[in-house]
Design an enzyme around this catalytic site. Sequence first.
Site, PDB file in Angstrom:
ATOM      1  N   GLY A  89      -4.170  10.345  -3.571  1.00  0.00           N
ATOM      2  CA  GLY A  89      -5.212  10.477  -4.595  1.00  0.00           C
ATOM      3  C   GLY A  89      -6.312   9.458  -4.364  1.00  0.00           C
ATOM      4  N   ARG A 104      -3.185  15.079   0.745  1.00  0.00           N
ATOM      5  CA  ARG A 104      -1.787  14.684   0.542  1.00  0.00           C
ATOM      6  C   ARG A 104      -0.914  15.250   1.661  1.00  0.00           C
ATOM      7  NH1 ARG A 104      -0.976  11.866  -3.993  1.00  0.00           N
ATOM      8  NH2 ARG A 104      -2.323  12.180  -5.799  1.00  0.00           N
ATOM      9  N   ASP A 129       2.190   4.801  -2.110  1.00  0.00           N
ATOM     10  CA  ASP A 129       3.536   4.817  -1.525  1.00  0.00           C
ATOM     11  C   ASP A 129       3.740   5.950  -0.515  1.00  0.00           C
ATOM     12  OD1 ASP A 129       3.307   6.567  -3.630  1.00  0.00           O
ATOM     13  OD2 ASP A 129       5.241   6.105  -4.537  1.00  0.00           O
ATOM     14  N   THR A 183      -3.855   2.362  -5.158  1.00  0.00           N
ATOM     15  CA  THR A 183      -3.435   3.339  -6.170  1.00  0.00           C
ATOM     16  C   THR A 183      -3.852   2.842  -7.544  1.00  0.00           C
ATOM     17  OG1 THR A 183      -1.585   4.392  -7.341  1.00  0.00           O
ATOM     18  CG2 THR A 183      -1.046   2.378  -6.172  1.00  0.00           C
ATOM     19  N   ASP A 197      -2.279   3.580  -9.963  1.00  0.00           N
ATOM     20  CA  ASP A 197      -0.997   3.396 -10.666  1.00  0.00           C
ATOM     21  C   ASP A 197      -0.468   1.957 -10.592  1.00  0.00           C
ATOM     22  OD1 ASP A 197      -1.213   6.075 -11.091  1.00  0.00           O
ATOM     23  OD2 ASP A 197       0.594   6.664 -10.016  1.00  0.00           O
ATOM     24  N   ASP A 256       1.621   0.549  -8.639  1.00  0.00           N
ATOM     25  CA  ASP A 256       3.084   0.464  -8.551  1.00  0.00           C
ATOM     26  C   ASP A 256       3.620   0.041  -7.188  1.00  0.00           C
ATOM     27  OD1 ASP A 256       2.401   2.793  -7.259  1.00  0.00           O
ATOM     28  OD2 ASP A 256       3.707   4.111  -8.416  1.00  0.00           O
ATOM     29  N   ARG A 286       2.539   7.947 -12.496  1.00  0.00           N
ATOM     30  CA  ARG A 286       3.607   8.878 -12.109  1.00  0.00           C
ATOM     31  C   ARG A 286       5.009   8.286 -12.304  1.00  0.00           C
ATOM     32  NH1 ARG A 286       3.841  13.227  -8.986  1.00  0.00           N
ATOM     33  NH2 ARG A 286       1.716  13.168  -8.207  1.00  0.00           N
TER      34      ARG A 286
HETATM   35  O1  F6P Z   1      -2.778   8.678  -6.928  1.00  0.00           O
HETATM   36  C1  F6P Z   1      -1.811   8.575  -7.920  1.00  0.00           C
HETATM   37  C2  F6P Z   1      -2.108   9.578  -8.986  1.00  0.00           C
HETATM   38  O2  F6P Z   1      -3.324   9.252  -9.567  1.00  0.00           O
HETATM   39  C3  F6P Z   1      -0.982   9.696 -10.010  1.00  0.00           C
HETATM   40  O3  F6P Z   1      -1.099   8.836 -11.091  1.00  0.00           O
HETATM   41  C4  F6P Z   1      -1.065  11.136 -10.413  1.00  0.00           C
HETATM   42  O4  F6P Z   1       0.174  11.621 -10.835  1.00  0.00           O
HETATM   43  C5  F6P Z   1      -1.510  11.819  -9.169  1.00  0.00           C
HETATM   44  O5  F6P Z   1      -2.242  10.876  -8.433  1.00  0.00           O
HETATM   45  C6  F6P Z   1      -2.339  13.070  -9.398  1.00  0.00           C
HETATM   46  O6  F6P Z   1      -2.498  13.713  -8.199  1.00  0.00           O
HETATM   47  P1  F6P Z   1      -3.499  14.901  -7.896  1.00  0.00           P
HETATM   48  O7  F6P Z   1      -4.876  14.305  -7.830  1.00  0.00           O
HETATM   49  O8  F6P Z   1      -3.046  15.437  -6.605  1.00  0.00           O
HETATM   50  O9  F6P Z   1      -3.386  15.856  -9.051  1.00  0.00           O
END
Ligand code: F6P
Length: 342
Positions: free
Chosen positions: A11, A72, A103, A125, A127, A129, A171
């Site tokens: 992301g 991804r 991660d 990230t 997040d 984490d 997440r």
């Molecule tokens: O990059 C991490 C994140 O922002 C998470 O918090 C979230 O669950 C995910 O990406 C969302 O992913 P996407 O943009 O593929 O919907």
Amino acid sequence: MRKIGILTGGGDCPGLNAVIRGVVQKCLMNDIKVFGFKKGWQGALSGEGSELTFDLVEDIHTLGGTILGSSRTNIMKIEKGPEKVRAVIDKLGLEGIIAIGGDDTLGVANKLQKMGMNMIGVPKTIDNDLSCTDYTFGFDTATNIAADAIDRLHTTARSHSRCFVVEVMGRHTGWIAIQAGMAAGAHMILIPEFPKSIEDVIEVVVDRQWREKHYSIIVVAEGFELSGMDQENIETDDFGNVRLEKKEIGPKIAKMIEAKTGIITRATVLGHLIRGGTPTAFDRVLGTKFGVKAAELAIDKAYGNMVALQGTSIIAADLEKAVTIQKRVDAEFYENASYFFR
Ligand code: F6P
């Protein structure tokens, strides 16, 4: 002339362009060329990308997103994925790759490092984490946007005597929820690390009614699960991550509160809003420092490391350790926040 690759995976996140600029500037000043792969590991598989120059990265640190694009793509799930990446590295004459990611992206970098390819990680990230680093860039921007949104919901909730459930990204961990929720005075914060039942939530909402505080703000991390509820079977992405946007934990909790209390309850899902846009000054500076340090590791051929913030210092941490241990909100932080759950 020496040459290194760079990619941004997973992301996107405010501050990515600051890292790219930091890497390119420092490497070029030390006679190392930088090849920018397009769309994360997808570009490393196909070789798609181009050389980055001083001009191409000038002033990009103020821009959100990533000039390289992201994906991804999990090369470990693609037939002969690692071999294809090795062939691209050899063809382009790269010494190694600087992978900027969370991660999943850094997990792949770690596996490739173990297969003999040279990797340097940069922790990205919203997040927050990833372990070994106090903060990942992007987190500060995301939490500031989320806190501002929650501030705004306070005024409309109070005016209409309503309950609001605000869902934010996160997440596996609740860093965004707890940081933004605490900053904006949430009446309850629900995060994956600390289980709560719907009864716990309702107790706070009803108690506020009794005390004539006729509105409530509940902040929930998207990865939170109500205790005592059955697990749903939800589809996953290439890395095996559950598609949390399909789980809709915030709207679900809102419906349950309204059904059980009769209090009008609305859900607001902040989603990608907190991931987009221009980075804060903190994230621009952290991203820049991470980029410069990653370039220094490349100059020194110190592969197998991830750059990290520890205290006020930028250091090199072991990539393997950083991707195998998740950094979770600790009990002390949650306890501090919970004094205000009323
Ligand atoms: O990059 C991490 C994140 O922002 C998470 O918090 C979230 O669950 C995910 O990406 C969302 O992913 P996407 O943009 O593929 O919907």
